[in-house]
Write an enzyme that holds these catalytic residues in place. Structure first.
Site, mmCIF file in Angstrom:
data_model
loop_
_atom_site.group_PDB
_atom_site.id
_atom_site.type_symbol
_atom_site.label_atom_id
_atom_site.label_comp_id
_atom_site.label_asym_id
_atom_site.label_seq_id
_atom_site.Cartn_x
_atom_site.Cartn_y
_atom_site.Cartn_z
ATOM 1 N N CYS A 131 5.654 19.972 -6.148
ATOM 2 C CA CYS A 131 6.859 19.537 -6.870
ATOM 3 C C CYS A 131 7.548 20.776 -7.439
ATOM 4 O O CYS A 131 6.896 21.821 -7.643
ATOM 5 C CB CYS A 131 6.425 18.600 -8.004
ATOM 6 S SG CYS A 131 7.796 18.025 -9.014
ATOM 7 N N HIS A 152 0.823 -1.220 0.000
ATOM 8 C CA HIS A 152 0.000 0.000 0.000
ATOM 9 C C HIS A 152 0.850 1.260 0.000
ATOM 10 O O HIS A 152 0.379 2.336 0.380
ATOM 11 C CB HIS A 152 -0.950 -0.003 1.211
ATOM 12 C CG HIS A 152 -2.039 -1.037 1.080
ATOM 13 N ND1 HIS A 152 -2.739 -1.520 2.154
ATOM 14 C CD2 HIS A 152 -2.524 -1.711 -0.005
ATOM 15 C CE1 HIS A 152 -3.630 -2.423 1.737
ATOM 16 N NE2 HIS A 152 -3.517 -2.563 0.432
ATOM 17 N N GLU A 204 -7.238 -12.182 17.461
ATOM 18 C CA GLU A 204 -8.606 -12.743 17.373
ATOM 19 C C GLU A 204 -8.820 -13.416 16.016
ATOM 20 O O GLU A 204 -8.005 -13.273 15.109
ATOM 21 C CB GLU A 204 -9.635 -11.621 17.553
ATOM 22 C CG GLU A 204 -9.477 -10.509 16.523
ATOM 23 C CD GLU A 204 -10.272 -9.238 16.872
ATOM 24 O OE1 GLU A 204 -10.668 -9.059 18.038
ATOM 25 O OE2 GLU A 204 -10.476 -8.426 15.941
HETATM 26 N N1 APR Z 1 -0.714 -8.654 17.583
HETATM 27 C C1 APR Z 1 -1.346 -9.313 16.582
HETATM 28 N N2 APR Z 1 -2.455 -8.836 15.960
HETATM 29 C C2 APR Z 1 -2.923 -7.643 16.378
HETATM 30 C C3 APR Z 1 -2.321 -6.898 17.426
HETATM 31 C C4 APR Z 1 -1.165 -7.457 18.033
HETATM 32 N N3 APR Z 1 -0.523 -6.827 19.031
HETATM 33 N N4 APR Z 1 -3.049 -5.750 17.615
HETATM 34 C C5 APR Z 1 -4.057 -5.776 16.707
HETATM 35 N N5 APR Z 1 -3.999 -6.924 15.978
HETATM 36 C C6 APR Z 1 -4.873 -7.341 14.874
HETATM 37 C C7 APR Z 1 -6.334 -7.013 15.048
HETATM 38 O O1 APR Z 1 -7.000 -8.077 15.710
HETATM 39 C C8 APR Z 1 -6.785 -6.889 13.568
HETATM 40 O O2 APR Z 1 -7.181 -8.161 13.053
HETATM 41 O O3 APR Z 1 -4.443 -6.610 13.744
HETATM 42 C C9 APR Z 1 -5.531 -6.429 12.838
HETATM 43 C C10 APR Z 1 -5.562 -4.988 12.396
HETATM 44 O O4 APR Z 1 -6.578 -4.856 11.435
HETATM 45 P P1 APR Z 1 -6.762 -3.455 10.687
HETATM 46 O O5 APR Z 1 -6.716 -2.343 11.670
HETATM 47 O O6 APR Z 1 -7.947 -3.594 9.794
HETATM 48 O O7 APR Z 1 -5.427 -3.310 9.790
HETATM 49 P P2 APR Z 1 -5.109 -3.975 8.400
HETATM 50 O O8 APR Z 1 -5.653 -5.363 8.310
HETATM 51 O O9 APR Z 1 -3.643 -3.815 8.197
HETATM 52 O O10 APR Z 1 -5.889 -3.021 7.352
HETATM 53 C C11 APR Z 1 -5.710 -3.301 5.976
HETATM 54 O O11 APR Z 1 -6.921 -1.302 5.408
HETATM 55 O O12 APR Z 1 -7.307 0.904 5.873
HETATM 56 C C12 APR Z 1 -6.676 0.057 5.004
HETATM 57 O O13 APR Z 1 -4.776 0.506 3.730
HETATM 58 C C13 APR Z 1 -5.197 0.284 5.042
HETATM 59 O O14 APR Z 1 -3.411 -1.335 4.939
HETATM 60 C C14 APR Z 1 -4.636 -1.031 5.571
HETATM 61 C C15 APR Z 1 -5.731 -2.027 5.187
#
Ligand code: APR
Length: 240
Positions: free
Chosen positions: A139, A112, A206
């Site tokens: 730019c 991303h 989770e």
């Molecule tokens: N260890 C492991 N897992 C964790 C921890 C931790 N300490 N803390 C949070 N999580 C998990 C949560 O349970 C959740 O499933 O990390 C995940 C975070 O999910 P999101 O916040 O949705 O992040 P992500 O999956 O990276 O989002 C994907 O969405 O907004 C867009 O471009 C953005 O790259 C991002 C994409």
């Protein structure tokens, strides 16, 4: 005899915001998530940028300031250690914080984009943020620079998508860490690994919509789960 992580030859580590949570960087969803506090339609899509480029830049500047105060955590460091020890390891990260590289990972595909780069769409040129004077998000050709981030609704960077797909199609171990598995096309990557016969491990606090794709689900904080897996002589539940 079960396998240890050291028995695998071509590993892909697929990370989301959860791998950076223990560094103090907010995730996007769930309690205190970025998209709980900010509507992404106002800050993280091309339409928002056309509407109000300064507002979008200020939001990304605020996120960069948050990340600048954070360090890679033990989870990032273990992944860098794994890359140094295993024959082939690719990090495919959805994160834009740059913490994998700061921890020493070399082979990182930023699915991303990155908070640390800006793009001139007129010249199709990438600028490193540190080269730019603050507040002048223009730019030298006069056009607005744009964060070099794949926003909602953007097309993927073809070269990154190609390299990630190739690595995933060839891997024998796919570890998905800290991602909610709800944003496509990134969320389709675990299925690609499973189709190609990789051993699948999920690390998350989770269950996620992708959990059913994984043979082994380690439930707990990424740094602790990675340490336990990396140190284990035999990962129970993995096909021998
Ligand atoms: N260890 C492991 N897992 C964790 C921890 C931790 N300490 N803390 C949070 N999580 C998990 C949560 O349970 C959740 O499933 O990390 C995940 C975070 O999910 P999101 O916040 O949705 O992040 P992500 O999956 O990276 O989002 C994907 O969405 O907004 C867009 O471009 C953005 O790259 C991002 C994409």
């Amino acid at each position: 005899m079960g396998k240890s992580l050291r028995d695998f030859k071509k590993v892909v580590i697929f990370t989301g915001a959860g791998i950076s949570a223990e560094s103090g960087i907010p995730t996007y969803r769930g309690k205190g998530g970025t998209w709980d506090q900010y509507n992404w339609e106002d800050y993280a899509c091309q339409a928002a940028f056309y509407r109000d480029p300064e507002k979008v830049w200020e939001f990304h500047e605020m996120r960069r300031a948050t990340v600048a105060d954070c360090e890679p955590n033990e989870g990032h460091c273990i992944i860098a250690e794994m890359e140094a020890e295993l024959p082939e390891l690719t990090v495919v990260t959805q994160n834009i914080d740059g913490l994998h590289q700061m921890a020493g990972s070399k082979n990182v595909l930023e699915f991303h984009g990155s908070l640390w780069r800006a793009r001139c769409e007129k010249e199709n040129r990438i600028h490193d943020i540190s080269e730019l004077e603050m507040e002048s998000w223009k730019c030298d050709c006069g056009a607005w620079l744009r964060p070099d981030i794949v926003w909602f609704g953007d097309g993927m960077k073809e070269d990154v998508l190609g390299k990630a797909t190739k690595a995933i199609r060839q891997c024998d171990l796919f570890i998905g860490i800290g991602t909610s598995g709800v944003v496509y096309p990134a969320a389709s990557l675990p299925s690609l690994a499973l189709e190609n016969g990789a051993t699948m491990i999920e690390i998350n606090l989770e269950q996620t919509p992708a959990s059913a794709l994984y043979e082994y689900c380690a439930r707990g904080p990424a740094s602790q789960m990675l340490q336990d897996l990396w140190e284990a002589e035999e990962i129970l539940g993995l096909n021998p």
